[in-house]
Design an enzyme around this catalytic site. Sequence first.
Site, PDB file in Angstrom:
ATOM      1  N   GLY B  88       3.077   6.033  -1.700  1.00  0.00           N
ATOM      2  CA  GLY B  88       3.456   7.394  -1.332  1.00  0.00           C
ATOM      3  C   GLY B  88       4.045   8.033  -2.565  1.00  0.00           C
ATOM      4  O   GLY B  88       3.450   7.952  -3.639  1.00  0.00           O
ATOM      5  N   SER B 121       0.592   0.907  -5.034  1.00  0.00           N
ATOM      6  CA  SER B 121       0.893   2.217  -5.611  1.00  0.00           C
ATOM      7  C   SER B 121       2.401   2.324  -5.894  1.00  0.00           C
ATOM      8  O   SER B 121       2.925   1.553  -6.697  1.00  0.00           O
ATOM      9  CB  SER B 121       0.357   3.311  -4.683  1.00  0.00           C
ATOM     10  OG  SER B 121       0.271   4.537  -5.353  1.00  0.00           O
ATOM     11  N   ALA B 122       3.128   3.227  -5.233  1.00  0.00           N
ATOM     12  CA  ALA B 122       4.570   3.342  -5.473  1.00  0.00           C
ATOM     13  C   ALA B 122       5.280   2.000  -5.271  1.00  0.00           C
ATOM     14  O   ALA B 122       6.254   1.691  -5.960  1.00  0.00           O
ATOM     15  CB  ALA B 122       5.167   4.406  -4.557  1.00  0.00           C
ATOM     16  N   HIS B 158      -3.396   3.370  -9.991  1.00  0.00           N
ATOM     17  CA  HIS B 158      -4.438   4.422  -9.960  1.00  0.00           C
ATOM     18  C   HIS B 158      -4.883   4.765 -11.373  1.00  0.00           C
ATOM     19  O   HIS B 158      -5.178   5.936 -11.660  1.00  0.00           O
ATOM     20  CB  HIS B 158      -3.922   5.724  -9.306  1.00  0.00           C
ATOM     21  CG  HIS B 158      -3.470   5.615  -7.888  1.00  0.00           C
ATOM     22  ND1 HIS B 158      -4.306   5.770  -6.823  1.00  0.00           N
ATOM     23  CD2 HIS B 158      -2.238   5.382  -7.355  1.00  0.00           C
ATOM     24  CE1 HIS B 158      -3.615   5.653  -5.691  1.00  0.00           C
ATOM     25  NE2 HIS B 158      -2.363   5.421  -5.990  1.00  0.00           N
ATOM     26  N   GLU B 193      -8.116   1.606  -9.812  1.00  0.00           N
ATOM     27  CA  GLU B 193      -8.234   1.538  -8.356  1.00  0.00           C
ATOM     28  C   GLU B 193      -9.152   0.387  -7.945  1.00  0.00           C
ATOM     29  O   GLU B 193     -10.091   0.040  -8.643  1.00  0.00           O
ATOM     30  CB  GLU B 193      -8.733   2.880  -7.809  1.00  0.00           C
ATOM     31  CG  GLU B 193      -7.678   3.970  -7.994  1.00  0.00           C
ATOM     32  CD  GLU B 193      -7.963   5.238  -7.210  1.00  0.00           C
ATOM     33  OE1 GLU B 193      -9.128   5.472  -6.837  1.00  0.00           O
ATOM     34  OE2 GLU B 193      -6.995   5.986  -6.961  1.00  0.00           O
TER      35      GLU B 193
END
Lengths: 240, 240
Positions: B88, B121-122, B158, B193
């Site tokens: 997020g 991700s985060a 990413h 990714e």
Amino acid sequence: MRLLLISNSTNAGEAYLDYPKKELGDFFKGIDEVMFVPYAAVTFTYDAYLEKVQARFSELGIRVRSVHREANPALAIMSAKGIVVGGGNTFRLAQMMQREGLVEAIRLRVTDEGIPYAGWSAGSNMACPTIGTTNDMPIIEPATFHAAGLIPFQINPHYLDAHPQGHAGETREQRIEEYITVNTNVYVAGLREGCMLRLEGDRLSLIGPRPMRIFRWGELPREVNPGDDLGFLLQQPLEG
Amino acid sequence: MRLLLISNSTNAGEAYLDYPKKELGDFFKGIDEVMFVPYAAVTFTYDAYLEKVQARFSELGIRVRSVHREANPALAIMSAKGIVVGGGNTFRLAQMMQREGLVEAIRLRVTDEGIPYAGWSAGSNMACPTIGTTNDMPIIEPATFHAAGLIPFQINPHYLDAHPQGHAGETREQRIEEYITVNTNVYVAGLREGCMLRLEGDRLSLIGPRPMRIFRWGELPREVNPGDDLGFLLQQPLEG
């Protein structure tokens, strides 16, 4: 107050600082010397940055001094006839401007004394209440996210509609929607490349070939065009 | 120490958390319950986030609890059998994890007690020394840029080679070059990714269909592939 807040220094394929040259000349008419803040530079020297900017401003008949060559950068701001803050990395710019006491000095000169302020990219972010709508990587931690707060709304420079195909990362619009979800009381202006905002007193104008995209919590994003009344952006937000 | 650090939850066009499902199942083999940290969610609720993650983990036979439903989130971490930190907004995630005391609790459980940590991700950014190589917008100011520091290098999730045509903003590589210019003693791993890093003890492996791009100050960027020895990334950097 007099501001010229530019999305980007240079359009793809054009010479450095070329497209906003005419507007910069008009904005600084009658001023023969400006004080430059080069601190957003990371992968090139402040001297090299000054040289690039001086080359363009020379065409406008304006001498560029730079705070990095001054013994006391904040004092140099206090005697500047005009202030120019260049782009690069916003976190680095904020950290250095805060460390050197430039944020307060600029706020004083620009808001109380009407000294003209021009910035592009990170230099436009620093005119906002916070650096929270920058696109840059947080390569260094500034003392605070608070910026100069010369305007009561946030600018997202280099605003971009496109998204790399097949990439799962957030679009720019999604990022700004995250911002307004957490910061519900402030407008965000998506300023597309090739565009700028000029403030003269209480009159704010969009200049450039593209519309600007406006975001605010609880409202649908919408486009405004050059010539539109942008006074709503200048209203101080309620505490939210 | 046991880590599974995933670039992105979802590949474009695929179902949520689908591509890393097999690796998640293998990583959490023998564990029937994990504690989820949903704080990176901004534009959707923690309940909705938990539901999405539970749906996928149910296929692995794993119950997902979430810290947002616990009276004391840090205490919940102290009794977790496995920890999962979702993606997020990294700034929001850091701010909330710091506020709730989760960073220290997770560091203790994962580094001292070997509790497995998976993030995407985060959630991968938070395993790094700092959040300085996130791609996210700084929508809120965390107490510090310091993250959990489970690994001694930085991940850029990413990681992206493409750049929108005609756009003048920085490429991802340029952003990371800015990072290593200011942070000269740390490796940055550009994790594309569809890829992830798995740490088992002192063995670090790249998993996925694409190479990973390695950046460090004073070195040319280079690609590493699944099967390559990544031990150099685990060496503690000298103070720089």
